[in-house]
Design a protein around this motif. Structure first.
Motif, PDB file in Angstrom:
ATOM      1  N   PHE A   1       0.798  -1.237   0.000  1.00  0.00           N
ATOM      2  CA  PHE A   1       0.000   0.000   0.000  1.00  0.00           C
ATOM      3  C   PHE A   1       0.823   1.277   0.000  1.00  0.00           C
ATOM      4  O   PHE A   1       0.315   2.340  -0.346  1.00  0.00           O
ATOM      5  CB  PHE A   1      -0.948   0.019   1.210  1.00  0.00           C
ATOM      6  CG  PHE A   1      -1.500  -1.338   1.558  1.00  0.00           C
ATOM      7  CD1 PHE A   1      -2.310  -2.011   0.658  1.00  0.00           C
ATOM      8  CD2 PHE A   1      -1.176  -1.956   2.754  1.00  0.00           C
ATOM      9  CE1 PHE A   1      -2.790  -3.284   0.948  1.00  0.00           C
ATOM     10  CE2 PHE A   1      -1.657  -3.227   3.055  1.00  0.00           C
ATOM     11  CZ  PHE A   1      -2.471  -3.891   2.148  1.00  0.00           C
ATOM     12  N   ILE A   2       2.090   1.175   0.443  1.00  0.00           N
ATOM     13  CA  ILE A   2       2.871   2.412   0.524  1.00  0.00           C
ATOM     14  C   ILE A   2       3.223   2.897  -0.882  1.00  0.00           C
ATOM     15  O   ILE A   2       3.341   2.112  -1.816  1.00  0.00           O
ATOM     16  CB  ILE A   2       4.139   2.267   1.402  1.00  0.00           C
ATOM     17  CG1 ILE A   2       5.066   1.163   0.883  1.00  0.00           C
ATOM     18  CG2 ILE A   2       3.750   1.997   2.848  1.00  0.00           C
ATOM     19  CD1 ILE A   2       6.349   1.046   1.688  1.00  0.00           C
ATOM     20  N   MET A   3       3.362   4.204  -1.036  1.00  0.00           N
ATOM     21  CA  MET A   3       3.622   4.782  -2.353  1.00  0.00           C
ATOM     22  C   MET A   3       5.032   5.362  -2.426  1.00  0.00           C
ATOM     23  O   MET A   3       5.626   5.440  -3.485  1.00  0.00           O
ATOM     24  CB  MET A   3       2.623   5.905  -2.661  1.00  0.00           C
ATOM     25  CG  MET A   3       1.156   5.529  -2.565  1.00  0.00           C
ATOM     26  SD  MET A   3       0.572   4.389  -3.825  1.00  0.00           S
ATOM     27  CE  MET A   3       0.946   5.244  -5.319  1.00  0.00           C
ATOM     28  N   LEU A   4       5.549   5.805  -1.281  1.00  0.00           N
ATOM     29  CA  LEU A   4       6.876   6.417  -1.234  1.00  0.00           C
ATOM     30  C   LEU A   4       7.879   5.376  -0.729  1.00  0.00           C
ATOM     31  O   LEU A   4       7.482   4.283  -0.296  1.00  0.00           O
ATOM     32  CB  LEU A   4       6.849   7.629  -0.293  1.00  0.00           C
ATOM     33  CG  LEU A   4       5.661   8.583  -0.470  1.00  0.00           C
ATOM     34  CD1 LEU A   4       5.705   9.680   0.591  1.00  0.00           C
ATOM     35  CD2 LEU A   4       5.633   9.183  -1.869  1.00  0.00           C
ATOM     36  N   HIS A   5       9.150   5.741  -0.735  1.00  0.00           N
ATOM     37  CA  HIS A   5      10.146   4.795  -0.244  1.00  0.00           C
ATOM     38  C   HIS A   5       9.913   4.518   1.247  1.00  0.00           C
ATOM     39  O   HIS A   5       9.590   5.432   2.015  1.00  0.00           O
ATOM     40  CB  HIS A   5      11.565   5.342  -0.470  1.00  0.00           C
ATOM     41  CG  HIS A   5      12.599   4.286  -0.315  1.00  0.00           C
ATOM     42  ND1 HIS A   5      13.173   3.998   0.898  1.00  0.00           N
ATOM     43  CD2 HIS A   5      13.112   3.404  -1.210  1.00  0.00           C
ATOM     44  CE1 HIS A   5      14.017   2.977   0.742  1.00  0.00           C
ATOM     45  NE2 HIS A   5      14.004   2.611  -0.526  1.00  0.00           N
TER      46      HIS A   5
END
Ligand code: ADP
Ligand code: PEP
Ligand code: CA
Ligand code: MN
Length: 653
Positions: free
Chosen positions: A516-520
């Motif tokens: 679900f995460i979009m960034l590093h």
């Protein structure tokens, strides 16, 4: 008596007085006559007209500024714009209500007056038909439509709506695509380990058109206008367009339900989902590797779903959007449950699917803030959602009474098996899937705190379901250890939510939610470290998995023991316990906890085969080390100190 075959006339009966002021024997309580000319008209009285209401704030709304007609016109216009075919430049002709409803005349009247003509470049038959919009329906209405139109919809003995999600009974992370453009190219996390598999803008539009055309080809579509995030300053307006009452009821339960007033002033949504899940994507389309595609376009603020009807895809899709939007506002998005004690002490429960976020945040002695998705801002924690999504496999009334009791009228029960006659659900039955689920509004849990916001957390509990059986049931973590385990995001499940995973395997999922995460991951980790430090939160690692051996030999730690452990964390008593350090992982483990057998706290005590224990421990440590390799080149936070500490906080062997 008859004479000459001619019947005697019967003697007339004495008149009975029905005057109310009479003797009181036969008083009239029927009231005024019903005002109806026909049976249809009489039946029409059964339903009183009202706008959708939210159970949270009662029905009193301020109907002021707009006339009902004008409001409906604006709504249809907005929905028509949402459903516009961008190649033909038109939105569909929309009318309100169920196409099968009797009031067809009234409906077409509305249509003639309210359809907004857009310039039509090329005419096709699709622009000549009407699509009925079912807008923010109530649970009861959605039940009726599900049962009427959707095969596999039934009412269970406790009043829940049993439904089938079709061929897909879990999420399909490999079919998720994210549009890469000038902005997202730099902002998002791409490449190895990232959940963001790229797609171009054009392909997105091809899939969008496919979904919109499918939806417009139907007689009726469901539209939900709702909110995400209980923090009023960071609330997001979402619109979900779907083809099934099941999907509409699911999102009705899972997102925050607007009040009448809020719905009147809803305006343009911040984000829109087009769920055409019954219709597959076209495999000849570039980037498509199966007939399922879940496509996210952050610039357009849209998501398209093709080829999967699993409803969790919508909720977790929106969670991804929050993982992009919130960090931009310095707010940390968390794949965690959250609850609060009577004294206001707040705990977060991180963990991958099936590790216990929902089960352990639903605690009869504490206030429930939410079971799965939260934001941590400078003001504290807020739930993103308006409902919970509990696993039902082997659910028991004794062990999880609050979840059991929440499965009642209004709750969506996915893919469960029930008795044909009594409609009693067999929660032990896995014949459709192991991932059976119940989605219910959060206020179905009696001690839910509404609004779902809480102060800064005191405890951050990392849950791992360790099927290897070597992690201790509980360990107290330093900040660096918390970060190490947060970035690792370990669990080893026996059966999973993600489609296709059926065997016990170790999973590492950064931030306990790599899907679900979009960034590093280091961006979220740095924010978590900063917040935990600032607010003095303590990190804990809790193994809700195996003890006494790996899966197959040992047993899953009893829920009752895990609850005792969690109680000791909440009460603060565990903070002051006596600790010893484990080998390899260097974890601080308590020697005693009230209500938990002491030998359980030290995993090697519970294994008969000490040699096997040591081997398994080394094996898991290697898996951790290999997984962390990809993160060793990244800096976390400002200085180098934290990064070095984190690297040193992993297993040593
Ligand atoms: N010791 C334990 N701790 C937590 N959950 C347990 C335990 N033993 C068995 N379970 C079961 O594991 C499942 C945890 O799932 P759930 O709470 O829905 O996880 P999540 O919300 O993290 O996906 C539930 O079915 C619960 O009954
Ligand atoms: C809905 C889900 O959430 P969880 O299993 O974490 O409850 C999921 O992972 O698909
Ligand atoms: Ca999950
Ligand atoms: Mn959950």
């Amino acid at each position: 008596m008859a004479t000459n075959g001619v019947p005697m006339p019967r003697s007339p009966l004495a008149r009975i007085l029905t005057d109310k002021k009479g003797d009181g024997i036969c008083h009239d309580d029927s009231g005024k006559a019903v005002r109806a000319q026909t049976i249809d008209e009489l039946h029409s009285l059964q339903k009183k007209r009202s706008a959708p209401t939210t159970p949270l704030e009662g029905a009193q709304g301020v109907f002021a500024t707009l006339s009902e007609d004008e409001r409906q016109r604006q709504q249809l216009q907005s929905i028509s714009a949402s459903l516009a075919s961008l190649t033909r430049g038109t939105g569909p002709k929309l009318v309100r209500g169920d196409p099968a409803a009797k009031s067809a005349q009234a409906v077409s009247h509305v249509a003639h007056h309210h359809h907004v003509e857009a310039p039509t470049i090329s005419v096709s038959d699709s622009s000549l038909k009407f699509t009925h919009v079912l807008y923010n329906l109530s649970s009861a209405e959605l039940y009726e439509l599900a049962i009427k139109y959707e095969k596999g919809s039934f009412i269970t003995s406790s009043g829940a709506l049993a439904t089938m999600s079709g061929a897909k009974t879990g999420r399909s992370p490999r079919d998720k695509r994210v549009v890469i453009d000038e902005t997202t190219q730099d902002e998002l996390w791409w490449g190895k380990g990232s959940p963001n598999i790229e797609m171009d803008e054009h392909t997105f539009m091809v899939n969008r058109e496919r979904a919109v055309d499918y939806l417009n080809s139907l007689d009726k579509v469901f539209v939900n206008d709702q909110f995400l995030n209980w923090d009023p300053q960071n609330r997001i307006k979402v619109r979900i367009v779907s083809a099934r009452a099941y999907h509409s009821l699911f999102m009705h339960n899972m997102c925050i339900r607007p009040t009448l007033e809020e719905l009147e002033n809803f305006g343009t949504p911040d984000f829109t989902i087009y769920n055409a899940g019954q219709f597959p994507c076209n495999r000849y389309t570039h980037y498509m590797t199966s007939s399922t595609s879940i496509d996210l376009n952050l610039a357009r603020r849209e998501m398209v779903i093709l080829g999967t009807q699993y409803a969790g895809e919508m909720k977790k899709g929106l969670f991804g959007v929050m993982h992009y939007l919130m960090p931009k506002r310095q707010i940390l998005s968390l794949h965690s449950g959250c609850n609060m004690g009577k004294d206001g002490d707040v705990a977060l429960f991180f963990g991958l699917s099936g590790t216990g976020k929902t089960t352990l945040s639903t605690d009869h002695n504490r206030f429930l803030i939410g079971d799965d998705e939260h934001c941590w801002s400078d003001n504290g924690v807020s739930n993103i959602e308006g409902g919970c999504y509990a696993k039902c496999i082997d659910l028991s009334r004794e062990k999880e009474p609050d979840i059991w009791n929440a499965i009642k009228f209004g709750t969506v029960l996915e893919n469960v098996v029930f008795d044909e006659y009594t409609r009693e659900v067999d929660y032990g039955e896995k014949s459709v899937t192991e991932n059976t689920r119940a989605a219910y509004p959060i206020e179905y849990i009696p001690n839910a705190k509404i609004p779902c916001v809480a102060p800064h957390p005191k405890n951050v509990i990392l849950l791992a379901c360790d099927a290897f059986g070597v992690l201790p049931p509980v360990s107290k973590l330093s900040l660096a250890q918390t970060m190490y385990h947060f970035i690792s995001g370990y669990t080893a499940l026996v059966a999973g939510t993600e489609d296709g995973i059926k065997e016990p395997t170790a999973t590492f999922s950064a931030c306990f939610g790599a899907a679900f995460i979009m960034l590093h991951p280091t961006k979220y980790a740095a924010m978590l470290a900063e917040k935990m430090q600032k607010h003095g939160a303590t990190g804990w690692l809790v193994n809700t998995g195996w003890s006494g051996g790996s899966y197959g030999t040992g047993n899953r730690i009893k829920l009752a023991y895990t609850r005792k452990i969690i109680d000791a964390i909440h009460s603060g008593s565990l903070l002051n316990a006596t600790y010893e350090k484990t080998e390899v992982f260097g974890l601080e483990i308590p020697t005693e906890i009230e209500g938990v057998p002491s030998e359980l706290l030290r995993p090697e005590n519970t294994w008969d085969d000490k040699h096997a224990y040591k081997n398994t421990l080394s094996k898991l440590a290697c898996l951790f080390k290999n997984n962390f390799e990809t993160f060793t080149n990244y800096k976390i936070g400002k200085g180098n100190k934290l990064t070095e500490d984190i690297l040193a906080a992993g297993p040593n062997f």
